[in-house]
Design an enzyme around this catalytic site. Sequence first.
Site, mmCIF file in Angstrom:
data_model
loop_
_atom_site.group_PDB
_atom_site.id
_atom_site.type_symbol
_atom_site.label_atom_id
_atom_site.label_comp_id
_atom_site.label_asym_id
_atom_site.label_seq_id
_atom_site.Cartn_x
_atom_site.Cartn_y
_atom_site.Cartn_z
ATOM 1 N N LYS A 141 -0.890 -40.136 31.424
ATOM 2 C CA LYS A 141 -2.117 -40.311 30.639
ATOM 3 C C LYS A 141 -2.155 -39.269 29.516
ATOM 4 C CE LYS A 141 -4.695 -42.790 34.172
ATOM 5 N NZ LYS A 141 -3.546 -43.107 35.036
ATOM 6 N N SER B 87 -12.261 -43.260 37.342
ATOM 7 C CA SER B 87 -11.675 -43.894 36.160
ATOM 8 C C SER B 87 -12.463 -45.073 35.625
ATOM 9 C CB SER B 87 -10.247 -44.355 36.482
ATOM 10 O OG SER B 87 -10.248 -45.315 37.526
ATOM 11 N N HIS C 98 -7.597 -38.428 35.321
ATOM 12 C CA HIS C 98 -8.439 -38.602 34.134
ATOM 13 C C HIS C 98 -9.162 -37.320 33.752
ATOM 14 C CE1 HIS C 98 -7.919 -42.967 33.715
ATOM 15 N NE2 HIS C 98 -7.808 -42.959 35.024
#
Length: 436
Positions: free
Chosen positions: A282, A223, A251
Amino acid sequence: MSLGKAARSLVTPVRGVLRCSASALSRSYAAVAEARAVIEHELETIRAAGTWKAERIITSKQGPQISVDGSRGNILNFCANNYLGLSSHPEVVQAGIDALKTHGAGLSSVRFICGTQVWCLMTTCRVSPERGLHPLCQSAFTQHKGFPHHDQYNKLSSQQVLLGPDDAVLSDELNHASIIDGIRLCRAKRLRYKHMDLSDLETKLKEAQSSRMRLVVTDGVFSMDGDVAPLRGICDLAEQYGAMVFIDECHATGFLGPRGRGTDELLGVMDRVHIINSTLGKALGGAAGGYTVGPKPLIDLLRQRSRPYLFSNALPPPVVACATRAVELLLASNEIAQSMTAKTMRFRNKMTQAGFTIAGSAHPICPVMLGDARLATLMADDMLKLGVYVIGFSYPVVPKGKARIRVQISAAHTDEDIDRCVDAFIQTGRKHGVIS
């Protein structure tokens, strides 16, 4: 005994108690004062190092343009994990509203008591009304990931449940803090290998051969750096030395790979990775919660032994509904995910041409490397004055001497947004002597 003597005999012990209480209270005040001094010294150390993390107040919904308290007009947002722009997507938001109306704000319970809820009134769901709310979301994620079994968590704890003192866990040294904390709580032997260093991983695997089980744990995408784990090499070594592979896809889920299924799809190892943890917080709507995908016996064991699963409230219905709709949108089309690639390369190429050092490669996480913590903070503040919201990252979020501004590209950004961001970086970078 006279009345006066009797009264004194009663009062004296009370006075003694009062004197004792006052003394204890004094010691308590002294302890609090000492703790305050220690804390204030630590805070002053953080300020002096230039690593103080101030929090800006956003006064609008999440998106490529936001309103920020103290700033005028719309601000371009280039530091959210909103990779696909789904945090405020109208269909995702509506799914949450519908679930809020029909199923309430929360379950007030953990899953196994009364926290697995029937979702029979959601007309947008392409399943029978007998399916449950949480099993519905599980079905969508299972279809998206291509794994047979899946479950949801407010927190992730696979390592703690799976591994014992006779086992070994091998972890990349730059794994996310959540992975590190999970490993710390695990009773297995811990071996840390150099960042994405397959040679060092092999050395550690040889060292762990006497262990009952071996688990290689890595972020799919790191990340803070935007680099992708060498999963093919990791899987090769795991198979050679009898280990399982665990990846954290926070991610990557939703946008990496031809169908947005993650790092394992991108690198062609979907059938070679054994356990996947990821998040709903996310790309998949940006709310909260996470999930684990893996073999059915592991999922069954997590449901029986995982402390977060057993002792934390079930995910709220609106969160489940929003995430489910986000996954349905991705299953219907990969257009959103694919639109990010060109935008990511546009930013990276323009910034590199301007003279900036950008870490990682071909990922929407684009760290602008600056080195100095104070510089990163000052540049981020100046960028906000130019209408671009970014944040400086410094120790302990990243190693000392590797401060940066982490830019994150969203599918919702336009080419004009990206160009404006680059222009602001050039202006600010010249002001601070980062570029000429």
